[in-house]
Design a protein around this motif. Structure first.
Motif, short mmCIF file in Angstrom:
data_model
loop_
_atom_site.label_atom_id
_atom_site.label_comp_id
_atom_site.label_asym_id
_atom_site.label_seq_id
_atom_site.Cartn_x
_atom_site.Cartn_y
_atom_site.Cartn_z
N HIS A 1 0.83 -1.20 0.00
CA HIS A 1 0.00 0.00 0.00
C HIS A 1 0.87 1.26 0.00
O HIS A 1 0.55 2.25 -0.67
CB HIS A 1 -0.93 -0.01 1.21
N ASP A 2 1.96 1.23 0.77
CA ASP A 2 2.89 2.38 0.79
C ASP A 2 3.48 2.61 -0.60
O ASP A 2 3.62 3.76 -1.05
CB ASP A 2 4.02 2.14 1.79
N LEU A 3 3.83 1.51 -1.26
CA LEU A 3 4.42 1.62 -2.59
C LEU A 3 3.40 2.17 -3.59
O LEU A 3 3.74 3.02 -4.43
CB LEU A 3 4.92 0.24 -3.04
N LYS A 4 2.16 1.70 -3.49
CA LYS A 4 1.10 2.22 -4.37
C LYS A 4 0.89 3.71 -4.14
O LYS A 4 0.73 4.49 -5.09
CB LYS A 4 -0.21 1.47 -4.14
N GLU A 5 0.89 4.12 -2.87
CA GLU A 5 0.72 5.53 -2.55
C GLU A 5 1.84 6.37 -3.16
O GLU A 5 1.61 7.46 -3.69
CB GLU A 5 0.71 5.69 -1.02
N TYR A 6 3.07 5.86 -3.07
CA TYR A 6 4.22 6.57 -3.63
C TYR A 6 4.08 6.71 -5.14
O TYR A 6 4.31 7.78 -5.71
CB TYR A 6 5.50 5.81 -3.28
N ILE A 7 3.68 5.64 -5.80
CA ILE A 7 3.53 5.65 -7.26
C ILE A 7 2.39 6.59 -7.67
O ILE A 7 2.48 7.29 -8.68
CB ILE A 7 3.30 4.23 -7.79
N ASP A 8 1.32 6.63 -6.88
CA ASP A 8 0.22 7.55 -7.16
C ASP A 8 0.69 9.00 -7.13
O ASP A 8 0.30 9.82 -7.98
CB ASP A 8 -0.91 7.35 -6.14
N VAL A 9 1.53 9.33 -6.15
CA VAL A 9 2.06 10.69 -6.04
C VAL A 9 2.93 11.01 -7.25
O VAL A 9 2.84 12.10 -7.83
CB VAL A 9 2.86 10.87 -4.73
N LEU A 10 3.77 10.07 -7.64
CA LEU A 10 4.61 10.28 -8.82
C LEU A 10 3.76 10.52 -10.07
O LEU A 10 4.04 11.40 -10.88
CB LEU A 10 5.52 9.06 -9.05
N PHE A 11 2.72 9.72 -10.21
CA PHE A 11 1.83 9.86 -11.36
C PHE A 11 1.19 11.24 -11.37
O PHE A 11 1.13 11.91 -12.42
CB PHE A 11 0.75 8.78 -11.32
N ASP A 12 0.73 11.70 -10.20
CA ASP A 12 0.12 13.03 -10.11
C ASP A 12 1.12 14.12 -10.49
O ASP A 12 0.78 15.08 -11.19
CB ASP A 12 -0.38 13.28 -8.68
N TRP A 13 2.36 13.98 -10.01
CA TRP A 13 3.37 14.99 -10.30
C TRP A 13 3.70 15.05 -11.79
O TRP A 13 3.77 16.13 -12.37
CB TRP A 13 4.63 14.72 -9.49
N PHE A 14 3.90 13.88 -12.40
CA PHE A 14 4.20 13.85 -13.83
C PHE A 14 3.04 14.42 -14.65
O PHE A 14 3.24 15.18 -15.59
CB PHE A 14 4.50 12.42 -14.29
N LYS A 15 1.82 14.07 -14.26
CA LYS A 15 0.65 14.57 -14.99
C LYS A 15 0.52 16.08 -14.83
O LYS A 15 0.24 16.80 -15.79
CB LYS A 15 -0.61 13.88 -14.45
N LEU A 16 0.76 16.57 -13.61
CA LEU A 16 0.63 18.00 -13.33
C LEU A 16 1.65 18.82 -14.11
O LEU A 16 1.37 19.96 -14.49
CB LEU A 16 0.81 18.24 -11.83
N ASN A 17 2.82 18.26 -14.36
CA ASN A 17 3.89 18.99 -15.05
C ASN A 17 4.01 18.65 -16.52
O ASN A 17 4.99 19.00 -17.17
CB ASN A 17 5.23 18.72 -14.34
N SER A 18 3.01 17.97 -17.06
CA SER A 18 3.03 17.64 -18.48
C SER A 18 2.25 18.68 -19.27
O SER A 18 1.42 19.41 -18.72
CB SER A 18 2.42 16.25 -18.72
N ASN A 19 2.49 18.74 -20.57
CA ASN A 19 1.79 19.68 -21.45
C ASN A 19 0.32 19.29 -21.63
O ASN A 19 -0.48 20.10 -22.08
CB ASN A 19 2.48 19.74 -22.82
N GLU A 20 -0.01 18.05 -21.28
CA GLU A 20 -1.37 17.57 -21.49
C GLU A 20 -2.26 17.83 -20.28
O GLU A 20 -3.46 17.53 -20.30
CB GLU A 20 -1.35 16.06 -21.80
#
Length: 305
Positions: free
Chosen positions: A132-151
């Motif tokens: 669960h900790d690992l999933k939470e970490y990956i979710d945060v990474l996904f949010d950050w990449f999405k937030l900083n993408s052109n899309e």
């Protein structure tokens, strides 16, 4: 020769001389501009073109200087982004590989019968928590990449934020109770109409509360919602270990982590994501803290009407 003719010749001569001097000056400045642009092309962003305001090429020189400054700013931003990406990749390598290796170790021990009975159950439970900790970490990474993408895009609409805030907090109450964290929630019955992206607002509150639960070692958390000077004001307070004064000014920076007492796990991206999302919804967020006593996050979002 008449005086008028002599004066005309003198004026014509002076005019030619002045024109020649001006042309010479312009040619020299154009040569300087060419050299400056060549320097910039080769990576020297500190080169600028000097020109007085009354000269013919002044506007051109100023425009070139603006272009050079813009180029240098973009180059600086690119370098910072590149360095951030390198840090992020290093962080991912460590923060994903380490718990994943541990997770596999616990599951292998349980699967191969190295541990049995209650020990086996404990190993499986530990593996579940780490997953669960690992999933939470990956979710945060996904949010950050999405937030900083052109899309990345937001769907901002006028919403009733009081009820939305209640709905978000309801899911946290079982977690507070499980971790024995006393909680106080004060949300007035009156409506709060605010322009928000619903998913982004949920991420803001969830990230802030998760930060308290995971890192503050607090046993009490308070959230209040009120109106102040045309804004919806949210105050989130905990009585945990606090944040050092020297860390406060960096707390919303990407990949920034405080001392190990507050950052023994996590990506260092959660609060950066919060800050970016708040700004994209025309809000503000600030933080105050006294070590060992209290930490307070304050958010302001403009009210509609």
């Amino acid at each position: 020769m008449e005086l008028a003719t002599i004066i005309s010749i003198i004026i014509a001569t002076l005019s030619v001389l002045i024109a020649w001097l001006i042309i010479r000056r312009v040619k020299r400045q154009i040569a300087e501009m060419t050299d400056a642009l060549a320097d910039v092309k080769n990576g020297n962003g500190n080169r600028h073109v000097l020109s007085a305001t009354n000269e013919l090429v002044a506007s051109l020189a100023y425009e070139i200087n603006d272009i050079i400054v813009s180029y240098e700013n973009r180059l600086c931003t690119f370098s910072q982004t590149e360095e951030t990406n390198k840090q992020l990749m290093t962080s991912i390598s460590h923060d994903v590989r380490t718990p994943l290796t541990t997770l596999i170790g616990y599951l292998d021990a349980a699967h191969k019968g190295i541990v049995i009975g209650k020990d086996r159950d404990d190993y499986i439970e530990t593996a579940r928590r780490k997953a669960h900790d690992l999933k939470e970490y990956i979710d945060v990474l996904f949010d950050w990449f999405k937030l900083n993408s052109n899309e990345f895009s937001m769907e901002i609409n006028t919403v009733e934020a009081a009820e939305l805030t209640r709905d978000i907090l309801i899911d946290w109450i079982p977690i507070f109770e499980d971790k024995q964290i006393d909680y106080s929630i004060d949300i007035p019955e009156q409506p709060f109409r605010v322009k928000l992206d619903i998913d982004g607002y949920m991420r803001i509150l969830n990230n802030l509360i998760q930060n308290v639960v995971a890192h503050s070692h607090a046993d009490k958390i308070e959230l209040t919602l009120s109106k102040q000077n045309g804004n919806m004001k949210i105050i989130l307070t905990d009585n945990g270990i606090g944040i050092k004064k020297e860390d406060l000014k960096h707390i919303f920076e990407r990949l920034y982590k405080c001392d190990k007492g507050r950052s023994e796990k996590g990506s260092g991206l959660g609060l950066s994501i919060v800050h970016q999302l708040v700004e994209k919804m025309n809000g503000t967020i600030t933080v105050e803290s006294v070590q060992g006593k209290v930490t307070t996050f304050t958010l302001l979002f403009p009210l509609v009407g």
